[in-house]
Design a protein around this motif. Sequence first.
Motif, PDB file in Angstrom:
ATOM      1  N   HIS A 151      -0.830   3.444  -1.987  1.00  0.00           N
ATOM      2  CA  HIS A 151       0.282   2.719  -2.606  1.00  0.00           C
ATOM      3  C   HIS A 151       0.549   3.273  -4.005  1.00  0.00           C
ATOM      4  N   LEU A 181       7.218   3.790   3.964  1.00  0.00           N
ATOM      5  CA  LEU A 181       7.323   2.722   4.950  1.00  0.00           C
ATOM      6  C   LEU A 181       7.823   1.457   4.272  1.00  0.00           C
ATOM      7  N   ASP A 232      -7.636   6.142   4.408  1.00  0.00           N
ATOM      8  CA  ASP A 232      -6.994   4.858   4.155  1.00  0.00           C
ATOM      9  C   ASP A 232      -7.262   4.445   2.712  1.00  0.00           C
ATOM     10  N   LYS A 263       0.915   0.235   6.569  1.00  0.00           N
ATOM     11  CA  LYS A 263       0.438   1.608   6.435  1.00  0.00           C
ATOM     12  C   LYS A 263      -0.909   1.790   7.144  1.00  0.00           C
ATOM     13  N   SER A 264      -1.819   0.873   6.840  1.00  0.00           N
ATOM     14  CA  SER A 264      -3.154   0.993   7.438  1.00  0.00           C
ATOM     15  C   SER A 264      -3.083   0.797   8.949  1.00  0.00           C
ATOM     16  N   GLY A 315       3.885   2.840   0.666  1.00  0.00           N
ATOM     17  CA  GLY A 315       4.598   1.587   0.865  1.00  0.00           C
ATOM     18  C   GLY A 315       3.922   0.460   0.124  1.00  0.00           C
ATOM     19  N   VAL A 339      -3.085   7.246   3.463  1.00  0.00           N
ATOM     20  CA  VAL A 339      -2.392   6.010   3.129  1.00  0.00           C
ATOM     21  C   VAL A 339      -2.598   5.724   1.654  1.00  0.00           C
ATOM     22  N   CYS A 378       2.498  -3.571   4.224  1.00  0.00           N
ATOM     23  CA  CYS A 378       3.668  -3.125   4.979  1.00  0.00           C
ATOM     24  C   CYS A 378       3.290  -2.407   6.273  1.00  0.00           C
ATOM     25  N   LEU A 437       1.416   8.314   3.533  1.00  0.00           N
ATOM     26  CA  LEU A 437       2.151   7.120   3.940  1.00  0.00           C
ATOM     27  C   LEU A 437       2.169   6.191   2.739  1.00  0.00           C
TER      28      LEU A 437
END
Lengths: 294, 284
Positions: B203, B218, B169, B57-58, B51, B201, B55, B49
């Motif tokens: 970034h 996302l 995460d 995700k978590s 983003g 998750v 946004c 995931l």
Amino acid sequence: MSATKTTEAAAPAEGAAGPAHQQASVYGYSAAGPGLADRRRPRRERRWWPIVGGALIPLGVLGLWWAATEFTDIPSYRLPSPADVVNAAGELASSGQLWRDIAISSQRVLQGFAFGSLIGIVIGSLIGLSRTASILLSPTIGALRAVPSLAWVPLLVLYVGIFEPSKVILITIGAAFPVLTTLSIALRHVDPHLVELGRAYGLGRLSLLTTVQLPAVIPALVSGLRLALAQSWLFLVAAELLASSMGLGFLLMDSGNNGRVDRIFLAIIVLAVLGKTTDALIGVLERWLLKRWG
Amino acid sequence: MTVAEAPVVPALPVRISGVGRRFPTPDGGDRVVLRDIDLGIRAGEIVALLGASGCGKSTLLRLISGLDRADAGELAIGDSPVAVVDQRCAVAFQEPRLLPWRTIARNVELGLPRGTDKAAGRARVAELLRLVQLDHAANLRPRQISGGMAQRASLARALARNPRVLLLDEPFGALDALTRLTMQDLLLDIHAAEPTTIVLVTHDVDEALQLADRIVLLGSDDTAPGATIRRVLEVGKKRPRDRGDAQLAILRAELLSLLGVESHHPEDYITKAIKAQRAKRAGA
């Protein structure tokens, strides 16, 4: 994978056998920094210093006391000499009264402290963990805590009588509040991340309490127990001063009525020694708890 | 690396349909964080995931784990809906979250499913510590180990659950760049040894490209407040992947531009990259 090996390969080889503080420095995470190893050595060599250092002031006071009785003309019915107090102790010890008073007072304190801290842990956990319990109980407990200890005495004597239960209950009241207060506040401030972790790994309320929350608050719990123990001795003397036929509080009051200043000094010194000894026991308990969980 | 036999627990698929989540704001209103999320995750798949920060995700990860509940839509793992704190999942959080008063081995032990036999549990913990290369640190406390080691301990604890779905995460977000690359390889090794469904998750575009079968982007499109799925990209490359691969570079450029980041590639960068790769293939 290879990067892990190059960055950390040295650590297991050097660290595995050494004591914990050496490992900490191997991994570079010692909070005390690089100077740790240098500063440890002199401290370890001077083991006697904490004991001797702590005894300096009591010995100094003893010396002044002795000098005051020896070189001034304060009469011994105002200020007994150390020797007088030792004689009083010998006299009371040989008649068995001193041991009886120490035994009964210690028993009352230990019973009251045990009940009180247990109640404090249970109610403190409830208030610290449950918002509902906190809303329901906190105002009442705050009000009860505000009642001065001696205010309970007439009521307890009237309802429970002048014998053991009333004294133990009074000490229980005194011991419960410090534990309850420190524990509930500490529980409310346990790292929410760790609590969520416990939940995520399937811990129920009770196992969350014993696995995460109580171990996290051990330092606060121990300081609560320390305060509770001090309160227990305080409430003991209050209870015994008012209605008793045995115990150190009784010894104090009886000696006051008979003008036996030497015995008053003796009782105060015995209370100080007993208080310090029981406090040291809490220190042992703390080390055990930290070893178990820490 | 050799990995001892792990208990066989079949990975499960995850189905997310029409999921939304809003949080109350201090002024009494509502802030929509997620809306209309539809996503099917295959059993044993690795999904990233991706983003911008904040946004949601978590939040989506917490919804899958059952640590949080959706306001709209349905989530299911396998055939049954996600339970409150679903024990078929294991989460590794952004922070290692190790209990500071326990040794590393005892921290990993916390992840074992309830009712695990004592001796079997001990053997499993030892095996996991070997898997994440922490066997030498089993008896250390969390404060005595580095951040990368703590994250590996956290990963081992999550694996101890034998999860059907492993939720990560930003597990490597706080690590230095080199350790992060090592950890990514380690995660792939673990996935090969104990194939489970992984939702990750991140970034970090490169991390997503390196690990994921599919990358779910996302973000909010400007039609309504709240983040939703903007794009699902099939990476379609066998792992382990060449970090300098040209096709991945194309995907990277695309993802960065979707995230609104200028990649500073020259205009014909993609054409050049493809040509270079073709030349390489022809040569080989």
